[in-house]
Design a protein around this motif. Structure first.
Motif, PDB file in Angstrom:
ATOM      1  N   ASP A  27       0.829  -1.213   0.000  1.00 58.35           N
ATOM      2  CA  ASP A  27       0.000   0.000   0.000  1.00 58.35           C
ATOM      3  C   ASP A  27       0.862   1.262   0.000  1.00 58.35           C
ATOM      4  O   ASP A  27       0.412   2.322  -0.449  1.00 58.35           O
ATOM      5  N   PRO A  31       1.887   2.861  -4.899  1.00 56.48           N
ATOM      6  CA  PRO A  31       1.652   4.240  -5.359  1.00 56.48           C
ATOM      7  C   PRO A  31       2.946   4.986  -5.670  1.00 56.48           C
ATOM      8  O   PRO A  31       3.012   5.767  -6.625  1.00 56.48           O
ATOM      9  N   SER A  34       4.282   3.693  -8.927  1.00 55.75           N
ATOM     10  CA  SER A  34       3.424   4.214  -9.989  1.00 55.75           C
ATOM     11  C   SER A  34       3.820   5.643 -10.362  1.00 55.75           C
ATOM     12  O   SER A  34       3.932   5.980 -11.543  1.00 55.75           O
ATOM     13  N   LEU A  89      -6.365  15.418 -13.942  1.00 58.19           N
ATOM     14  CA  LEU A  89      -5.508  14.310 -13.503  1.00 58.19           C
ATOM     15  C   LEU A  89      -4.105  14.829 -13.188  1.00 58.19           C
ATOM     16  O   LEU A  89      -3.674  15.839 -13.756  1.00 58.19           O
ATOM     17  N   SER A 196      -2.034   4.003 -14.604  1.00 56.29           N
ATOM     18  CA  SER A 196      -3.420   4.493 -14.691  1.00 56.29           C
ATOM     19  C   SER A 196      -4.294   3.833 -13.634  1.00 56.29           C
ATOM     20  O   SER A 196      -5.145   4.486 -13.020  1.00 56.29           O
ATOM     21  N   ILE A 197      -4.077   2.532 -13.415  1.00 62.21           N
ATOM     22  CA  ILE A 197      -4.837   1.816 -12.384  1.00 62.21           C
ATOM     23  C   ILE A 197      -4.497   2.372 -11.004  1.00 62.21           C
ATOM     24  O   ILE A 197      -5.380   2.621 -10.177  1.00 62.21           O
ATOM     25  N   GLN A 198      -3.204   2.600 -10.750  1.00 66.78           N
ATOM     26  CA  GLN A 198      -2.769   3.115  -9.456  1.00 66.78           C
ATOM     27  C   GLN A 198      -3.262   4.544  -9.216  1.00 66.78           C
ATOM     28  O   GLN A 198      -3.580   4.915  -8.086  1.00 66.78           O
ATOM     29  N   GLU A 199      -3.337   5.342 -10.282  1.00 64.61           N
ATOM     30  CA  GLU A 199      -3.787   6.733 -10.154  1.00 64.61           C
ATOM     31  C   GLU A 199      -5.309   6.832 -10.167  1.00 64.61           C
ATOM     32  O   GLU A 199      -5.871   7.931 -10.128  1.00 64.61           O
ATOM     33  N   LYS A 200      -5.975   5.647 -10.244  1.00 61.11           N
ATOM     34  CA  LYS A 200      -7.441   5.587 -10.279  1.00 61.11           C
ATOM     35  C   LYS A 200      -8.022   6.410 -11.439  1.00 61.11           C
ATOM     36  O   LYS A 200      -9.000   7.143 -11.291  1.00 61.11           O
ATOM     37  N   ALA A 201      -7.359   6.298 -12.580  1.00 62.60           N
ATOM     38  CA  ALA A 201      -7.843   6.962 -13.797  1.00 62.60           C
ATOM     39  C   ALA A 201      -9.118   6.257 -14.272  1.00 62.60           C
ATOM     40  O   ALA A 201      -9.350   5.096 -13.930  1.00 62.60           O
ATOM     41  N   PRO A 202      -9.964   6.949 -15.050  1.00 59.48           N
ATOM     42  CA  PRO A 202     -11.175   6.307 -15.568  1.00 59.48           C
ATOM     43  C   PRO A 202     -10.852   5.035 -16.349  1.00 59.48           C
ATOM     44  O   PRO A 202      -9.784   4.916 -16.953  1.00 59.48           O
ATOM     45  N   THR A 203     -11.800   4.090 -16.338  1.00 56.90           N
ATOM     46  CA  THR A 203     -11.605   2.812 -17.039  1.00 56.90           C
ATOM     47  C   THR A 203     -11.267   3.029 -18.507  1.00 56.90           C
ATOM     48  O   THR A 203     -10.481   2.292 -19.093  1.00 56.90           O
TER      49      THR A 203
END
Length: 239
Positions: A27, A31, A34, A89, A196-203
């Motif tokens: 955890d 990040p 990333s 972003l 992108s997954i780690q930054e919680k970007a849109p799908t």
């Protein structure tokens, strides 16, 4: 412990764990990795198209290159950059798009130069882009239209690769395509999925990177498949 931040990266938890003789947990570490990878992509993107540009200029040829593919790439980068700016972003999540867009525009200009004479339709396409792009980048368009444009940019990037893939297949050659540029495009898409997954970007952003892995990977495999083996220098045998 004092909070240690640099370029949006928080090193506090990592240093705290290491000072206690422990390895940072995921955890804390993921990040951080990333963010670091994101900035590495941004740094690498400043030169990613340079090998392709230099190859064209050196050979003074655009043999085997699809002009449409590179034009669509410029449009795709413009929409993607505008959307990321609009969504607010972090720079590490999209920064490479700015550098890629600049290089893609230079690349198209060079392709036009070595594809003389330019037809009327080419001039019209170039002028239309110059007229519309600033408005899109400024985000001064209807929000619904903005979402529709971003949804379409994945299709744009896909169809930007299809003409080049077809051209390669048809000619059984990749012409003046640069292996290094294609490899960096593929590797960048691969890393960008993780960041992108780690930054919680849109799908939709993640799926765009996945599509980039597939299409750039196809072109990369074609370069390796169709490259001509270098001729071996024969030595004259004497009795």
């Amino acid at each position: 412990m004092v909070k240690m931040e640099f370029l949006g990266m928080d090193f506090s938890c990592a240093f705290r764990s290491l000072s206690n003789g422990n390895f940072p947990d995921k955890d804390c570490l993921l990040p951080l990795i990333s963010k670091l990878l994101g900035y590495c992509i941004v740094a690498a993107s400043t030169t990613v198209k340079l090998p392709q540009i230099l190859k064209i200029v050196q050979h003074k040829s655009v043999r085997g290159l699809s002009v449409l593919a590179f034009e669509l790439e410029v449009i795709g980068y413009t929409i993607a950059l505008a959307y990321c700016l609009h969504k607010g972003l972090p720079f590490s999540a999209y920064g490479e798009l700015a550098f890629l867009l600049i290089q893609a525009i230079i690349l198209v200009a060079i392709i036009y130069y070595f594809s003389q004479p330019m037809g009327t339709k080419t001039w019209i396409r170039a002028l239309l882009y110059c007229a519309i792009a600033p408005t899109v980048l400024a985000g001064r368009i209807d929000p619904i239209l903005f979402e529709a444009l971003y949804a379409s940019q994945h299709a744009i990037f896909f169809f930007a690769r299809v003409p080049q893939i077809w051209e390669n297949y048809k000619n059984k050659s990749t012409g003046e395509l640069s292996f290094l540029t294609s490899f960096m495009n593929w590797a960048g898409s691969l890393v960008r999925v993780f960041t992108s997954i780690q930054e919680k970007a849109p799908t939709s952003v993640v799926m765009g990177s996945v599509m980039g892995i597939v299409t750039n990977g196809t072109i990369l495999s074609q370069i390796m498949m169709y490259q001509k083996p270098s001729a071996k220098k024969g030595t004259k045998k004497t009795d």
